[in-house]
Design an enzyme around this catalytic site. Structure first.
Site, PDB file in Angstrom:
ATOM      1  N   ASP A  63       0.828  -1.142   0.116  1.00  0.00           N
ATOM      2  CA  ASP A  63       0.055   0.100   0.018  1.00  0.00           C
ATOM      3  C   ASP A  63       0.908   1.242   0.142  1.00  0.00           C
ATOM      4  O   ASP A  63       2.253   1.167   0.211  1.00  0.00           O
ATOM      5  CB  ASP A  63      -0.953  -0.040   1.123  1.00  0.00           C
ATOM      6  CG  ASP A  63      -2.255   0.999   0.927  1.00  0.00           C
ATOM      7  OD1 ASP A  63      -2.023   1.768   0.018  1.00  0.00           O
ATOM      8  OD2 ASP A  63      -3.178   0.753   1.614  1.00  0.00           O
TER       9      ASP A  63
HETATM   10  C1  BGC Z   1      -4.936   3.455   0.239  1.00  0.00           C
HETATM   11  C2  BGC Z   1      -4.860   2.377  -1.145  1.00  0.00           C
HETATM   12  C3  BGC Z   1      -4.778   3.199  -2.636  1.00  0.00           C
HETATM   13  C4  BGC Z   1      -3.356   3.723  -2.480  1.00  0.00           C
HETATM   14  C5  BGC Z   1      -3.061   4.535  -3.654  1.00  0.00           C
HETATM   15  C6  BGC Z   1      -3.568   4.302  -0.358  1.00  0.00           C
HETATM   16  O1  BGC Z   1      -3.537   5.608   0.621  1.00  0.00           O
HETATM   17  O2  BGC Z   1      -4.891   2.656   1.250  1.00  0.00           O
HETATM   18  O3  BGC Z   1      -6.237   1.926  -1.193  1.00  0.00           O
HETATM   19  O4  BGC Z   1      -5.343   2.385  -3.594  1.00  0.00           O
HETATM   20  O5  BGC Z   1      -3.570   4.819  -1.435  1.00  0.00           O
HETATM   21  O6  BGC Z   1      -3.888   5.820  -3.675  1.00  0.00           O
END
Ligand code: BGC
Length: 650
Positions: free
Chosen positions: A222
């Site tokens: 993530d």
């Molecule tokens: C989130 C993800 C997301 C990623 C990219 C993170 O803060 O938890 O779900 O895909 O950011 O934007």
């Protein structure tokens, strides 16, 4: 394909780390540069790929939230949504869509519940699997997220989720296991720790994913979930996102000390993913135009709206309709990385109602100031208008400043002002219909008795009000049902009261998550899991249960005893009667939404394999079926079981 053995250490290190926020390092043009994008209910792709800024994003079809998707109880719609999003991705030159999210809704307060499918792993797993198939049918990849136990947002970067093995397997890993059947190209690890180990370094759970769930793709972090790049690499995390200059400097400085086999293995996976994206990109073809995709967004909302209460006032029968409340004139959606900016102009509810032939007008009674705070608008004026109308439709809810990524909700009630407006308008109105625009369970106990009807519009995407108007006027017969329990109050939810501090969250309720708790311990709720009303009335009958080799065949009929065609989401629960180990009272093992014409019958068939009767034995370290007596329970919701039959399994 570029051969790993021909690359320098520096190149390999750069490969396992992103090039910016949304793309990989492409060996200076020697391999394909793939593009990822949020996800999961429409594309969120900043125009400038060097930023994560919310403004200046591309415009995209805004589909209903995942809560609304699962409330359709129609997994084919998950496939359709995936296919439609696949088309969106092709149009925007996106190779991998960052979704679906399958984390279990353990806490009603979780700020991201609107992005997740259910409190039940079977529902979450089924919808995620079909969604992945849909996206990937367009030769676009997915990222199954957030692996795992990201069941709340508070302190998500450092909270350790303490979960026992059986609960982990049956509740928190099960949806990932089912979704892996569709072979997502990537899995995204979560921010949190599980039993003390950071998920970006959790070799043990990555092993389960690869060796037991058959995951054959790449594990991506993530965004900023990696705290120690070397430890993540050694655990099997192949791509750290986004680009982090300090991390890359550190890795390059210790290049000679890194385990060469681990570096090769992970860099190889990135090469393979880049090659795959390149190959598949040649096969991509748009086969749904914008109108087709918008039709999918509308369809999901039409099927996902849940009619929670109806004292005979709906559908509307002519007369003057007075629409009020902040949510009627503004697009409500959840906040964070899944925000989507639709191109289509927002359609206020009164316009949508007029479009369906209703005599509707709008005036304010309550408006929202910076999201969390609501203000009473011209409530007196609204009361007078309500008194002079045949129906009052009050639109309330929680905008994205209440439900969003990185924080949890403080409570699950509407603002005081909205509750005040409901009471005042209930007194003044002939018939009060409350429409709720929010992403997760709301405690309505303060006012639900005063409303003549309650409609759950959720975060319905760009067609929300069109679908709400269709349901209110009866053009669409509501058929959505809840996929999460609405408790009477937060105090009733055991997980909300379980131990947590800034660093540790103990999943002490074990398997008793959502309905598994309320149902097993006979605790009353506001609306149970699986519940939703229709304008039709259905009767269940003629249940037969028989063996077919190892499988169990279940058949029954649903009769529409009303004069209105309708759809019914039938649910099958299994209960073990002769249990030797703890089992929740009953668990969902199959469901189907069926269309039944007025005064006609439809047959429903389910085939259950052994997995429907299994529990996870920690002693044996595998799913196990104990011979014994089980009960097949068929019904309209978890607390409205209509037919039962016992069966003996050897
Ligand atoms: C989130 C993800 C997301 C990623 C990219 C993170 O803060 O938890 O779900 O895909 O950011 O934007």
């Amino acid at each position: 394909m570029k051969r790993i053995k021909n690359l320098t250490k520096e190149q390999k290190i750069k490969l396992v780390m992103g090039a910016d926020f949304w793309t990989n390092y492409d060996l200076d043009g020697q391999i394909y540069k793939f593009v990822v994008s949020d996800g999961p209910i429409g594309l969120r792709q900043p125009l400038d790929r060097m930023t994560t800024e919310q403004h200046d994003c591309i415009k995209s079809v805004a589909y209903p939230s995942f809560q609304m998707l699962s409330q359709t109880w129609d997994a084919e719609l998950a496939y359709e949504m995936g296919r439609s999003l696949g088309n969106d991705c092709i149009e925007q030159k996106v190779d991998i869509l960052l979704g679906p999210g399958v984390n279990i809704k353990r806490l009603p307060t979780n700020g991201r519940n609107f992005e997740y499918l259910s409190e039940d792993p079977y529902v979450a797993g089924t919808f995620a699997r079909e969604y992945i198939k849909g996206v990937q049918s367009k030769h676009v990849g997915t990222s199954l997220k957030h692996f795992c136990c990201n069941n709340s947002e508070k302190s998500r970067q450092w909270m350790s989720m303490e979960v026992d093995e059986r609960t982990m397997r049956e509740i928190y890993l099960r949806a990932f296991e089912m979704a892996c059947e569709a072979h997502p190209w990537t899995v995204m690890c979560s921010y949190n720790l599980v039993n003390g180990v950071r998920m970006s370094e959790n070799a043990k759970l990555y092993g389960v994913l690869r060796n037991e769930f058959g995951f054959d793709g790449l594990i991506v972090s993530d965004w900023d979930a990696v705290k120690d790049s070397e430890a993540s690499l050694n655990a099997g995390l192949s791509l750290e996102m986004p680009y982090n200059a300090a991390h890359q400097r550190e890795m390059l400085a210790k290049a000679d000390k890194l385990d060469p086999a681990r570096l090769d293995e992970n860099a190889q996976r990135v090469l393979e993913l880049a090659d795959r994206c390149e190959e598949e990109s040649k096969l991509r073809k748009i086969d749904m135009n914008l109108e087709d995709r918008r039709a999918v967004a509308l369809k999901i909302e039409e099927e996902g709206i849940v009619l929670l209460k109806n004292s005979g006032v709906l559908p509307l029968h002519g007369g003057k309709v007075f629409v009020t409340g902040a949510a009627a004139w503004r697009y409500y959606f959840g906040g964070g990385s899944s925000n989507v900016y639709p191109e289509r102009e927002f359609e206020p509810l009164e316009d949508a109602l007029r479009h369906e032939g209703a005599d509707a007008e709008y005036a304010e009674s309550v408006w929202e100031v910076n999201g969390h705070q609501a203000n009473l608008g011209n409530l007196k004026g609204a009361v007078l208008k309500a008194a002079a109308s045949d129906y009052t439709v009050l639109c309330v809810g929680e905008p994205c400043s209440c439900e969003y990524e990185s924080a949890d909700r403080q409570q699950i009630k509407l603002s005081k002002e909205e509750e005040t407006a409901i009471h005042a308008l209930a007194r003044a109105s002939e018939k009060l219909i409350v429409v709720v625009y929010a992403g997760a369970a709301i405690d309505m106990s303060d006012w639900v008795d005063e409303a003549d009807a309650v409609v759950w519009a959720g975060y319905g995407g760009e067609f929300v009000n069109r679908a709400v108007a269709e349901v209110l006027t009866g053009k669409v017969n509501p058929s959505g049902k809840l996929t999460e329990t609405f408790p009477l109050s937060l105090e009733d939810v055991p997980s909300e009261n379980a131990y947590r501090d800034e660093a540790v969250m103990v999943y002490s309720e074990g398997l008793n998550v959502g309905y598994r708790y309320f149902d097993s311990f006979d605790v009353p709720v506001l609306f149970p899991f699986g519940f939703g009303l229709s304008y039709s009335e259905f009767r269940y009958g003629n249940l037969t249960v028989g063996k077919d080799g190892e499988n169990i065949k279940v058949r029954f009929e649903i009769e529409n005893v009303s004069d209105i065609d309708g759809k019914e989401a039938a649910q099958l629960y299994v209960r073990e009667i002769t249990k030797e180990v703890y089992r929740p009272y009953q668990e969902l093992k199959a469901f189907k939404k069926v269309f039944v014409k007025a005064r006609e019958k439809a047959a429903v068939e389910f085939v259950l394999d052994r997995s429907a009767f299994a529990y996870y034995s920690v002693a044996k370290d595998r799913w196990t079926v104990k011979p014994g007596v089980f009960e097949i329970r068929v019904g309209a919701s978890v607390s409205d079981i209509r037919l039962t039959k016992k069966i003996v399994l050897n």
